[in-house]
Design a protein around this motif. Structure first.
Motif, PDB file in Angstrom:
ATOM      1  N   TYR A  55       0.836  -1.201   0.000  1.00  0.00           N
ATOM      2  CA  TYR A  55       0.000   0.000   0.000  1.00  0.00           C
ATOM      3  C   TYR A  55       0.878   1.261   0.000  1.00  0.00           C
ATOM      4  O   TYR A  55       1.946   1.272   0.630  1.00  0.00           O
ATOM      5  CB  TYR A  55      -0.904   0.039   1.242  1.00  0.00           C
ATOM      6  CG  TYR A  55      -1.661  -1.236   1.510  1.00  0.00           C
ATOM      7  CD1 TYR A  55      -2.610  -1.715   0.618  1.00  0.00           C
ATOM      8  CD2 TYR A  55      -1.426  -1.975   2.673  1.00  0.00           C
ATOM      9  CE1 TYR A  55      -3.314  -2.888   0.874  1.00  0.00           C
ATOM     10  CE2 TYR A  55      -2.121  -3.152   2.944  1.00  0.00           C
ATOM     11  CZ  TYR A  55      -3.061  -3.605   2.044  1.00  0.00           C
ATOM     12  OH  TYR A  55      -3.749  -4.766   2.290  1.00  0.00           O
ATOM     13  N   CYS A  87       1.441   3.973   1.622  1.00  0.00           N
ATOM     14  CA  CYS A  87       1.275   4.753   2.849  1.00  0.00           C
ATOM     15  C   CYS A  87       2.214   4.188   3.905  1.00  0.00           C
ATOM     16  O   CYS A  87       2.995   3.270   3.632  1.00  0.00           O
ATOM     17  CB  CYS A  87      -0.174   4.712   3.325  1.00  0.00           C
ATOM     18  SG  CYS A  87      -0.887   3.051   3.413  1.00  0.00           S
ATOM     19  N   THR A  89       0.602   1.170   9.169  1.00  0.00           N
ATOM     20  CA  THR A  89      -0.855   1.064   8.968  1.00  0.00           C
ATOM     21  C   THR A  89      -1.269  -0.237   8.290  1.00  0.00           C
ATOM     22  O   THR A  89      -2.473  -0.538   8.218  1.00  0.00           O
ATOM     23  CB  THR A  89      -1.373   2.230   8.109  1.00  0.00           C
ATOM     24  OG1 THR A  89      -0.905   2.086   6.755  1.00  0.00           O
ATOM     25  CG2 THR A  89      -0.896   3.571   8.655  1.00  0.00           C
ATOM     26  N   ILE A 133      -5.054  -2.049   7.794  1.00  0.00           N
ATOM     27  CA  ILE A 133      -5.707  -2.100   6.480  1.00  0.00           C
ATOM     28  C   ILE A 133      -6.058  -3.541   6.128  1.00  0.00           C
ATOM     29  O   ILE A 133      -7.174  -3.833   5.669  1.00  0.00           O
ATOM     30  CB  ILE A 133      -4.794  -1.481   5.403  1.00  0.00           C
ATOM     31  CG1 ILE A 133      -4.620   0.015   5.653  1.00  0.00           C
ATOM     32  CG2 ILE A 133      -5.366  -1.731   4.007  1.00  0.00           C
ATOM     33  CD1 ILE A 133      -3.569   0.670   4.779  1.00  0.00           C
ATOM     34  N   ARG A 157      -2.593  12.169   5.494  1.00  0.00           N
ATOM     35  CA  ARG A 157      -3.475  11.009   5.304  1.00  0.00           C
ATOM     36  C   ARG A 157      -2.680   9.716   5.168  1.00  0.00           C
ATOM     37  O   ARG A 157      -3.162   8.642   5.550  1.00  0.00           O
ATOM     38  CB  ARG A 157      -4.375  11.234   4.078  1.00  0.00           C
ATOM     39  CG  ARG A 157      -5.418  12.331   4.300  1.00  0.00           C
ATOM     40  CD  ARG A 157      -6.487  12.327   3.246  1.00  0.00           C
ATOM     41  NE  ARG A 157      -6.076  12.877   1.962  1.00  0.00           N
ATOM     42  CZ  ARG A 157      -6.203  14.143   1.603  1.00  0.00           C
ATOM     43  NH1 ARG A 157      -6.697  15.039   2.456  1.00  0.00           N
ATOM     44  NH2 ARG A 157      -5.843  14.541   0.390  1.00  0.00           N
ATOM     45  N   ARG A 158      -1.473   9.783   4.632  1.00  0.00           N
ATOM     46  CA  ARG A 158      -0.628   8.584   4.531  1.00  0.00           C
ATOM     47  C   ARG A 158      -0.195   8.074   5.904  1.00  0.00           C
ATOM     48  O   ARG A 158       0.277   6.947   6.035  1.00  0.00           O
ATOM     49  CB  ARG A 158       0.606   8.876   3.674  1.00  0.00           C
ATOM     50  CG  ARG A 158       0.303   9.046   2.197  1.00  0.00           C
ATOM     51  CD  ARG A 158       1.594   9.089   1.377  1.00  0.00           C
ATOM     52  NE  ARG A 158       1.303   9.134  -0.038  1.00  0.00           N
ATOM     53  CZ  ARG A 158       1.151  10.249  -0.742  1.00  0.00           C
ATOM     54  NH1 ARG A 158       1.270  11.424  -0.131  1.00  0.00           N
ATOM     55  NH2 ARG A 158       0.874  10.214  -2.030  1.00  0.00           N
ATOM     56  N   HIS A 175      -8.065   7.388   8.854  1.00  0.00           N
ATOM     57  CA  HIS A 175      -8.422   7.683   7.462  1.00  0.00           C
ATOM     58  C   HIS A 175      -8.227   6.459   6.574  1.00  0.00           C
ATOM     59  O   HIS A 175      -9.103   6.123   5.759  1.00  0.00           O
ATOM     60  CB  HIS A 175      -7.585   8.843   6.940  1.00  0.00           C
ATOM     61  CG  HIS A 175      -7.835   9.159   5.499  1.00  0.00           C
ATOM     62  ND1 HIS A 175      -8.896   9.936   5.089  1.00  0.00           N
ATOM     63  CD2 HIS A 175      -7.189   8.771   4.362  1.00  0.00           C
ATOM     64  CE1 HIS A 175      -8.893  10.026   3.764  1.00  0.00           C
ATOM     65  NE2 HIS A 175      -7.868   9.329   3.307  1.00  0.00           N
ATOM     66  N   LEU A 176      -7.091   5.788   6.705  1.00  0.00           N
ATOM     67  CA  LEU A 176      -6.780   4.662   5.824  1.00  0.00           C
ATOM     68  C   LEU A 176      -7.678   3.462   6.100  1.00  0.00           C
ATOM     69  O   LEU A 176      -8.064   2.747   5.172  1.00  0.00           O
ATOM     70  CB  LEU A 176      -5.304   4.290   5.967  1.00  0.00           C
ATOM     71  CG  LEU A 176      -4.337   5.383   5.494  1.00  0.00           C
ATOM     72  CD1 LEU A 176      -2.926   5.107   6.000  1.00  0.00           C
ATOM     73  CD2 LEU A 176      -4.347   5.497   3.974  1.00  0.00           C
ATOM     74  N   LEU A 208     -10.885   4.321   4.394  1.00  0.00           N
ATOM     75  CA  LEU A 208     -10.735   4.204   2.944  1.00  0.00           C
ATOM     76  C   LEU A 208     -10.784   2.742   2.514  1.00  0.00           C
ATOM     77  O   LEU A 208     -11.449   2.391   1.525  1.00  0.00           O
ATOM     78  CB  LEU A 208      -9.408   4.843   2.520  1.00  0.00           C
ATOM     79  CG  LEU A 208      -9.045   4.782   1.037  1.00  0.00           C
ATOM     80  CD1 LEU A 208     -10.103   5.481   0.189  1.00  0.00           C
ATOM     81  CD2 LEU A 208      -7.665   5.418   0.809  1.00  0.00           C
ATOM     82  N   ALA A 209     -10.092   1.881   3.252  1.00  0.00           N
ATOM     83  CA  ALA A 209     -10.093   0.457   2.922  1.00  0.00           C
ATOM     84  C   ALA A 209     -11.495  -0.131   3.011  1.00  0.00           C
ATOM     85  O   ALA A 209     -11.905  -0.933   2.167  1.00  0.00           O
ATOM     86  CB  ALA A 209      -9.141  -0.295   3.853  1.00  0.00           C
ATOM     87  N   VAL A 216      -6.633   0.563  -1.077  1.00  0.00           N
ATOM     88  CA  VAL A 216      -5.973   1.810  -0.685  1.00  0.00           C
ATOM     89  C   VAL A 216      -5.032   2.193  -1.813  1.00  0.00           C
ATOM     90  O   VAL A 216      -4.021   1.539  -2.039  1.00  0.00           O
ATOM     91  CB  VAL A 216      -5.204   1.654   0.641  1.00  0.00           C
ATOM     92  CG1 VAL A 216      -4.387   2.915   0.947  1.00  0.00           C
ATOM     93  CG2 VAL A 216      -6.167   1.351   1.783  1.00  0.00           C
ATOM     94  N   ILE A 234      -5.852   8.476  -1.777  1.00  0.00           N
ATOM     95  CA  ILE A 234      -5.208   9.215  -0.684  1.00  0.00           C
ATOM     96  C   ILE A 234      -5.035  10.683  -1.061  1.00  0.00           C
ATOM     97  O   ILE A 234      -5.219  11.582  -0.235  1.00  0.00           O
ATOM     98  CB  ILE A 234      -3.853   8.576  -0.324  1.00  0.00           C
ATOM     99  CG1 ILE A 234      -4.071   7.186   0.292  1.00  0.00           C
ATOM    100  CG2 ILE A 234      -3.074   9.457   0.650  1.00  0.00           C
ATOM    101  CD1 ILE A 234      -2.797   6.397   0.506  1.00  0.00           C
TER     102      ILE A 234
END
Length: 456
Positions: A269, A271, A275, A279, A321-322, A327-328, A331-332, A338, A343
């Protein structure tokens, strides 16, 4: 310098490097070096169009040289290492050595390639240099450890030493030059955590600066400049100066199996790597039927460093955001993926804000105990109807314990490189595959040499 390094960490690292040079390169290590090179080329080509790399091209002035830059142009080897190393870390997709909290490929391959390109090294020489650079850099990173990482970016510090080892190996530096290069690189090491705990663009420069420092250190050592043999473990050395209470046991240890390069994480991913397990767990819950509309709360349990580095609750920019687990994770769950485009999207961020507010973060002693060698997380979704769904990921995807299939790494390369080299990706992959069979570094068509650094 050989006589003055007995018993020092620099001496031990140099001995390990010489042992690697004297032994046949294991096929598995060569495979891993080839994989690392493929992965590096993809993320560097993709990152070469980013603001940091392009700004370096413009700002460094009308300099010229012989080493190629990913995506086009040439520069003197130290500057080529700087630009390529910066590009390699721009997409947040470069590889990770978890025990050392370290991104080895970005600085180490950038340094090795810059020197190899200038001296027209063989493919075998480049791959061997990558293996040696990873071994030295990952050992230093591991011994610096989490205490160092609290304030320093290990990619910029240990990366400098690993880059120097790789560049020295390309040149076949003798033991004295090799040791002095490592010591000089240690004193040029830098990279502050604060740079990526705020809305700033300097993080990729840590990798570029480390690659640059490694190449410069080798040039200085070859020219007769000496370094401090105890630059790492001395009372005012890198460890003490950066808060690492290390006994340097990893650096001093004999060569083991597998080599460090066989124990890296390939990023799935774009990012922060802290994280990934979260994710993975969210995607697992989504595959079980959880939707964004179902969620009343998402409880995330992981190790404390992940929360410190990537726990930004209300990210305002793409850079933040990364490094935002809330947030992630959102998003997932919403997209089932992702991606860099998602992003970057401010509109997408606005759509996710309410869902991200439902994420609760906590440190878990089980994941804390396994860190840094293993990176895991557990996510529990509490639905609006009161149902609880849990997914636990003991090892993030891409890690040695949970590796990505080669086809996924290959596709990652093709996707990230396409913006720069178009449909030539398969051809470049084939050229990398021929390096061990008599290929040369100049055979790698990763750049169109059309201009020199700073030229219009």
């Amino acid at each position: 310098m050989a006589g003055t390094t007995n018993g020092t960490v620099i001496g031990a690292l140099t001995e390990r490097a010489m042992e690697l040079r004297a032994a046949p390169m294991p096929s598995a290590a060569a495979d891993a070096a080839e994989l690392a090179l493929v992965d590096w080329l993809g993320v560097t080509l993709g990152g070469s169009t980013g603001v940091p790399a392009r700004a370096l091209l413009t700002g460094l002035g009308p300099l010229s040289g012989a080493s190629r830059l990913a995506g086009g142009g040439t520069a003197p080897p130290p500057l080529a290492a700087l630009v390529n190393g910066t590009a390699a870390h721009t997409l947040e997709l470069d590889d990770i050595y978890a025990p050392g909290l370290f991104h080895p490929g970005a600085p180490i391959i950038a340094a090795a390639l810059a020197v190899a390109d200038q001296v027209r090294a063989s493919g075998e020489t480049l791959l061997r240099a990558v293996v040696t650079g990873y071994e030295v850099g990952c050992r230093v990173a591991t011994d610096l450890g989490p205490a160092h990482y609290k304030h320093w970016h290990t990619t910029g510090t240990a990366g400098s030493v690993g880059a120097a080892a790789a560049a020295a190996e390309v040149l076949g530096a003798d033991e004295d030059v090799f040791a002095h290069a490592l010591a000089l690189a240690a004193t040029m090491a830098s990279g502050l955590q604060q740079t990526f705990r705020s809305d700033a663009m300097g993080k990729p420069l840590h990798a570029g600066n480390a690659a640059h420092a490694g190449v410069v250190a080798v040039a200085l050592a070859a020219g007769g400049v000496t370094g401090a043999a105890d630059a790492l473990e001395g009372e005012a050395g890198l460890g003490a100066a950066s808060g690492a209470p290390s006994r340097w046991e990893t650096c001093r240890a004999p060569l083991g199996s597998p080599p460090a390069i066989n124990a890296v994480t390939v990023k799935p991913y774009p990012c922060c790597g802290h994280t990934f397990a979260v994710i993975d767990a969210v995607l697992e819950l989504r595959a079980k039927g959880l939707t964004a509309d179902d969620v009343d709360r998402l409880d995330v349990a992981t190790y404390s460093t992940a929360l410190a580095v990537a726990g930004i609750a209300r990210p305002r920019t793409a850079a933040e955001r990364r490094f935002s687990i809330p947030h992630l994770a959102s998003l997932a769950l919403l997209d089932g993926a992702v991606t860099a485009a998602a992003i970057e999207s401010d509109r997408k961020a606005a759509d996710l804000r309410a869902l991200a507010e439902a994420v609760r973060l906590e440190a878990d002693p089980v994941f804390e105990e396994r860190f840094p060698s293993r990176r895991g997380a557990r996510v529990t979704a509490v639905t609006r109807s009161g149902k609880r769904m849990t997914a636990e990921v003991p090892d993030r995807s891409g890690s040695p314990q949970n590796p990505l299939p080669y086809e996924r790494v290959k596709q990652k390369f093709l996707d990230t490189a396409a913006a720069v080299i178009g449909t030539r990706g398969p051809r470049l992959l084939a050229q990398v595959g021929r390096l061990r069979a008599g290929g040369e570094v100049v055979d790698l068509e990763f750049a169109q040499v059309s201009r020199s650094l700073g030229a219009p």
